[in-house]
Design an enzyme around this catalytic site. Structure first.
Site, PDB file in Angstrom:
ATOM      1  N   CYS A 197      58.042  62.027  32.024  1.00  0.00           N
ATOM      2  CA  CYS A 197      58.982  63.154  31.922  1.00  0.00           C
ATOM      3  C   CYS A 197      60.310  62.740  31.306  1.00  0.00           C
ATOM      4  CB  CYS A 197      59.188  63.794  33.292  1.00  0.00           C
ATOM      5  SG  CYS A 197      59.981  62.715  34.522  1.00  0.00           S
ATOM      6  N   ARG A 201      59.620  71.189  26.838  1.00  0.00           N
ATOM      7  CA  ARG A 201      60.463  71.788  27.876  1.00  0.00           C
ATOM      8  C   ARG A 201      61.073  73.086  27.331  1.00  0.00           C
ATOM      9  NH1 ARG A 201      62.532  68.728  31.986  1.00  0.00           N
ATOM     10  NH2 ARG A 201      63.125  70.792  32.753  1.00  0.00           N
ATOM     11  N   ASP A 234      56.604  57.744  36.089  1.00  0.00           N
ATOM     12  CA  ASP A 234      57.982  58.233  36.224  1.00  0.00           C
ATOM     13  C   ASP A 234      58.821  57.039  36.685  1.00  0.00           C
ATOM     14  OD1 ASP A 234      60.225  59.863  36.540  1.00  0.00           O
ATOM     15  OD2 ASP A 234      59.526  60.824  38.378  1.00  0.00           O
ATOM     16  N   ARG A 236      69.452  72.770  39.787  1.00  0.00           N
ATOM     17  CA  ARG A 236      68.970  71.394  40.005  1.00  0.00           C
ATOM     18  C   ARG A 236      69.799  70.816  41.135  1.00  0.00           C
ATOM     19  NH1 ARG A 236      67.777  66.513  35.817  1.00  0.00           N
ATOM     20  NH2 ARG A 236      65.875  67.758  35.684  1.00  0.00           N
ATOM     21  N   GLN A 276      58.977  70.845  34.596  1.00  0.00           N
ATOM     22  CA  GLN A 276      58.424  69.714  33.844  1.00  0.00           C
ATOM     23  C   GLN A 276      56.905  69.848  33.729  1.00  0.00           C
ATOM     24  OE1 GLN A 276      60.255  66.994  32.412  1.00  0.00           O
ATOM     25  NE2 GLN A 276      58.285  66.786  31.364  1.00  0.00           N
ATOM     26  N   HIS A 300      59.334  69.396  40.656  1.00  0.00           N
ATOM     27  CA  HIS A 300      59.916  69.639  39.325  1.00  0.00           C
ATOM     28  C   HIS A 300      58.950  70.532  38.542  1.00  0.00           C
ATOM     29  CE1 HIS A 300      62.395  69.166  35.948  1.00  0.00           C
ATOM     30  NE2 HIS A 300      62.208  67.896  35.641  1.00  0.00           N
TER      31      HIS A 300
HETATM   32  N1  NVA Z   1      61.705  61.679  39.586  1.00  0.00           N
HETATM   33  C1  NVA Z   1      62.846  61.748  38.695  1.00  0.00           C
HETATM   34  C2  NVA Z   1      62.594  62.758  37.622  1.00  0.00           C
HETATM   35  C3  NVA Z   1      63.712  62.883  36.613  1.00  0.00           C
HETATM   36  C4  NVA Z   1      63.474  63.965  35.613  1.00  0.00           C
HETATM   37  C5  NVA Z   1      64.101  62.087  39.492  1.00  0.00           C
HETATM   38  O1  NVA Z   1      64.036  62.911  40.410  1.00  0.00           O
HETATM   39  O2  NVA Z   1      65.149  61.502  39.207  1.00  0.00           O
HETATM   40  N1   CP Z   2      62.669  65.324  32.519  1.00  0.00           N
HETATM   41  C1   CP Z   2      63.868  65.835  32.890  1.00  0.00           C
HETATM   42  O1   CP Z   2      63.963  66.727  33.756  1.00  0.00           O
HETATM   43  O2   CP Z   2      64.907  65.322  32.190  1.00  0.00           O
HETATM   44  P1   CP Z   2      66.453  65.525  32.523  1.00  0.00           P
HETATM   45  O3   CP Z   2      66.717  64.829  33.831  1.00  0.00           O
HETATM   46  O4   CP Z   2      67.165  64.891  31.363  1.00  0.00           O
HETATM   47  O5   CP Z   2      66.751  67.007  32.629  1.00  0.00           O
END
Ligand code: NVA
Ligand code: CP
Length: 301
Positions: free
Chosen positions: A259, A287, A219, A104, A134, A131
């Site tokens: 998500c 997940r 989101d 990540r 997800q 992502h």
């Molecule tokens: N769009 C959000 C998703 C978090 C799971 C981010 O990138 O922070």
């Molecule tokens: N939805 C998601 O990816 O959650 P986290 O940021 O908690 O991993």
């Protein structure tokens, strides 16, 4: 431990239509039968997190444990990456020691360089671009509640961000339509929209996107990395909240998804996310199931 040929999951296109269906079917079958499997006994997954996470970290770690394997959490500040070791060198080294790597990070290009140098499967656990993990969970959840998604309409209300981009790819691969409503300046890129061959459509308002939709998705308004723009975004996204009025425009039995993490009172009201049409807790649980199926698919083939 090293393999010369391996498949990665950097975007959903790496799975394609067939692979997406295969992973979701496997996840659904394993979840429904509660069949214990130790198929990854002796296997290890390295997890590199440049950004915060609750669901992604815990689902990968618990998933590896449940499959008999082991997951290793690595924060960049605690590894030599944080002291300037090239990611490509790290990729080569980890490939000699573990069976898959989940990353990540902020920069999708860094993930792609890592994957190029790796000789074990590399999984995108969220980048600035997309992502995909997800979406595996989201499609599994919709299928559990509604059956195959083909021909359905999903409304995406909010930022044209990494999640939105993954919905656009999923719509093209899985044969559904995603109607997108974003404030001016936050829409998905026009070229990427065109590349969906009509699977993703831009709308003028949240209500237009939600009109008779089967699923409503949103989101956060400020993703990880957008924190400095948070105040401006609160103003810009004000007309893009998923609330009772938006849900009323959708089909009577429309589902609500997010998500997570969620900000009640911003992108969604408490009434909607904690209401009867919300399936966010199944979505979060899935997940785990989707990623277990993905790990088996990528590691064992
Ligand atoms: N769009 C959000 C998703 C978090 C799971 C981010 O990138 O922070
Ligand atoms: N939805 C998601 O990816 O959650 P986290 O940021 O908690 O991993």
């Amino acid at each position: 431990m090293t393999t010369t040929k391996c498949r990665h999951l950097l975007t959903l296109d790496d799975l394609g239509t067939e692979g997406l269906e295969r992973v979701i079917d496997r996840a659904l079958a394993a979840k429904q039968t509660h069949s214990p499997s130790r198929l990854l006994a002796g296997y290890s997954l390295a997890m590199l997190f440049e950004k915060a996470s609750t669901r992604t970290r815990v689902s990968f770690e618990a998933g590896m444990t449940q499959l008999g394997g082991h997951a290793i959490f690595l924060a960049p500040g605690d590894t030599q990456i944080g002291r300037g070791e090239p990611v490509t060198d790290t990729a080569r080294v980890l490939s000699r020691m573990v069976d898959a790597v989940m990353i990540r990070n902020h920069d999708h290009a860094m993930l792609a360089s890592f994957a190029d140098a790796a000789s074990v499967p590399v999984i995108n656990g969220l980048t600035d671009r997309c992502h995909p993990c997800q979406l595996l969970a989201d499609l599994l959840t919709i299928e559990e509640h509604r059956g195959k998604l083909t021909g359905s309409t999903v409304a995406w209300i909010g930022d044209g961000n990494n999640m939105c981009r993954s919905y656009m790819t999923a719509a093209r691969l899985a044969g559904f339509t995603v109607r997108i409503a974003s404030p001016a300046g936050y829409e998905p890129n026009a070229e990427e929209l065109a590349a969906t061959d009509g699977a993703a459509v831009l709308c003028e308002s949240a209500i237009e996107a939600a009109d008779k939709a089967d699923v409503i998705v949103t989101d956060v308004w400020a993703s990880m990395g957008d924190e400095a723009e948070r105040q401006q975004r609160l103003t810009d996204f004000a007309g893009y909240q998923v609330n009772a009025r938006v849900m009323a425009a959708a089909n009577e039995d429309a589902l609500f998804m997010h998500c997570l993490p969620a900000h009640r009172g911003e992108e969604v009201t408490a009434e909607v996310i904690d209401g009867p049409r919300s399936i966010v807790w199944d979505e979060a649980e899935n997940r785990l199931h989707a990623q277990k199926a993905l790990l088996l698919d990528l590691i064992l083939g």
